[in-house]
Design an enzyme around this catalytic site. Structure first.
Site, PDB file in Angstrom:
ATOM      1  N   VAL A   1      39.424  37.389  34.179  1.00 14.92           N
ATOM      2  CA  VAL A   1      38.432  36.939  35.149  1.00 14.92           C
ATOM      3  C   VAL A   1      38.949  37.145  36.568  1.00 14.92           C
ATOM      4  CG1 VAL A   1      37.134  34.953  36.014  1.00 14.92           C
ATOM      5  CG2 VAL A   1      37.395  35.283  33.545  1.00 14.92           C
ATOM      6  N   CYS A   2      40.208  36.802  36.792  1.00 16.41           N
ATOM      7  CA  CYS A   2      40.785  36.905  38.135  1.00 16.41           C
ATOM      8  C   CYS A   2      40.885  38.351  38.599  1.00 16.41           C
ATOM      9  CB  CYS A   2      42.156  36.245  38.158  1.00 16.41           C
ATOM     10  SG  CYS A   2      42.121  34.482  37.749  1.00 16.41           S
ATOM     11  N   THR A   3      41.101  39.274  37.677  1.00 16.29           N
ATOM     12  CA  THR A   3      41.145  40.693  38.044  1.00 16.29           C
ATOM     13  C   THR A   3      39.810  41.134  38.631  1.00 16.29           C
ATOM     14  OG1 THR A   3      42.807  41.182  36.349  1.00 16.29           O
ATOM     15  CG2 THR A   3      41.485  43.029  37.143  1.00 16.29           C
TER      16      THR A   3
END
Length: 247
Positions: free
Chosen positions: A74-76
Site C-alpha cells: 500500500v505504501c509503495t
C-alpha cells in the site's frame, strides 16, 4: 546490502526494537499533538542527507507522512502517487517528506521499486526519513494503542499518519489511516488549497469543496462587512452565507 527478499522478510519476521535516544518512551513524555500546536522538531537522516526538520521546512508549508516499513504494497502506491503530484504541491509552496522505520540504504532500494511501478519511471524527488529508532513516530504519536504498549519491548510499526504543517511550524491537519486503506493524495492537495485560501481571504470551505467552488463567509463577519469584503453573497440561513471564492 540486503536483497529485496531479505528486506521484505525482515518486515514480516519479528525484529528487535532499535535503541532510541529517549531514555524511555512513556505517555508522560510524549508531546501532545493538536491542531495549532507546534510541530515537534527533530534531526534525522534521510535519503537526501541529514536534516533539522524546522530548518528544512524554512518558510514553506510541509507535508509529513509516515509508513510502517519499506517494500510494503500500500505504501509503495502512496509514495508513487505523492511523487507524481509533487509539482502541484511545489506550485503551492509545499514541501513533501515521507518517513519509514527502515534505514536510508533500504529506502534507496525501495525508491527504485516506486519509480518502476508507481511513477512511470519519473524520478522520485522528495526525501524519506529513516526512523529506525522510532523517535519521530513517538514524537508525532503515530503508534497504534497496541504498538505503544509494546514500544519498549516488542516490534513497533508506525501508524500511517499525515501532517500538514504551515510556515509557522504549526500543525494544521492530522489524518491517520489503517494499514489496509490507501490514502487519497488528491484530498491532501485539496486541503492545502482550502487552508491557504482560508488563511489568505478569511473564508471557510464547505463539504466537498474544490478550487473554484463557492466558499462560506464566517458567522463572525457581519452582513455589512461581508458586502464590503466579498461583494454579492447568498444567505441560506443567518449563519450560512456563501459567496464566490475570492481571488
Amino acid at each position: 546490502m540486503f536483497s529485496k527478499q531479505l528486506i521484505r522478510a525482515s518486515y514480516l519476521a519479528p525484529r528487535r526494537l532499535v535503541a532510541a535516544r529517549f531514555v524511555s518512551f512513556t505517555a508522560e513524555s510524549q508531546p501532545r499533538i493538536r491542531l495549532g500546536s507546534e510541530a515537534p522538531n527533530f534531526v534525522a537522516d534521510t535519503t537526501q542527507g541529514k536534516i533539522d526538520f524546522h530548518n528544512w521546512i524554512g518558510d514553506k508549508w510541509a507535508i509529513l507522512f509516515s509508513h510502517p516499513a519499506d517494500f510494503t504494497p500500500v505504501c509503495t502506491t502512496e509514495l508513487g502517487a505523492f511523487a507524481k503530484l509533487e509539482p502541484e504541491f511545489t506550485k503551492r509552496n509545499v514541501k513533501l517528506i515521507g518517513l519509514s522505520t527502515e534505514g536510508v540504504d533500504s529506502h534507496n532500494q525501495w525508491i527504485k521499486d516506486i519509480e518502476e511501478v508507481s511513477t512511470g519511471g519519473s524520478k522520485f524527488g522528495f526525501p524519506i526519513i529513516a526512523d529506525s529508532s522510532k523517535e519521530v513516530a513517538f514524537k508525532y504519536d503515530m503508534l497504534t494503542e497496541s504498538d505503544f504498549q509494546n514500544i519498549n519491548s516488542g516490534v513497533v510499526f508506525t501508524v500511517r499518519s499525515v501532517f500538514i504543517i504551515d510556515p509557522a511550524k504549526k500543525v494544521r491537519l492530522i489524518m491517520t489511516y489503517p494499514a489496509s486503506t490507501g490514502r487519497n493524495s488528491a484530498e491532501v492537495l485539496r486541503v492545502v488549497d482550502g487552508l491557504q485560501l482560508a488563511d489568505a481571504k478569511g473564508i471557510a470551505t464547505p463539504i466537498d469543496w474544490s478550487v473554484g467552488d463557492d466558499v462560506i463567509i464566517p458567522p463572525t463577519v457581519s452582513d455589512e462587512a461581508a458586502k464590503a469584503k466579498f461583494g454579492e453573497f447568498k444567505t441560506l440561513k443567518p449563519y450560512l452565507r456563501t459567496t464566490k471564492a475570492p481571488k
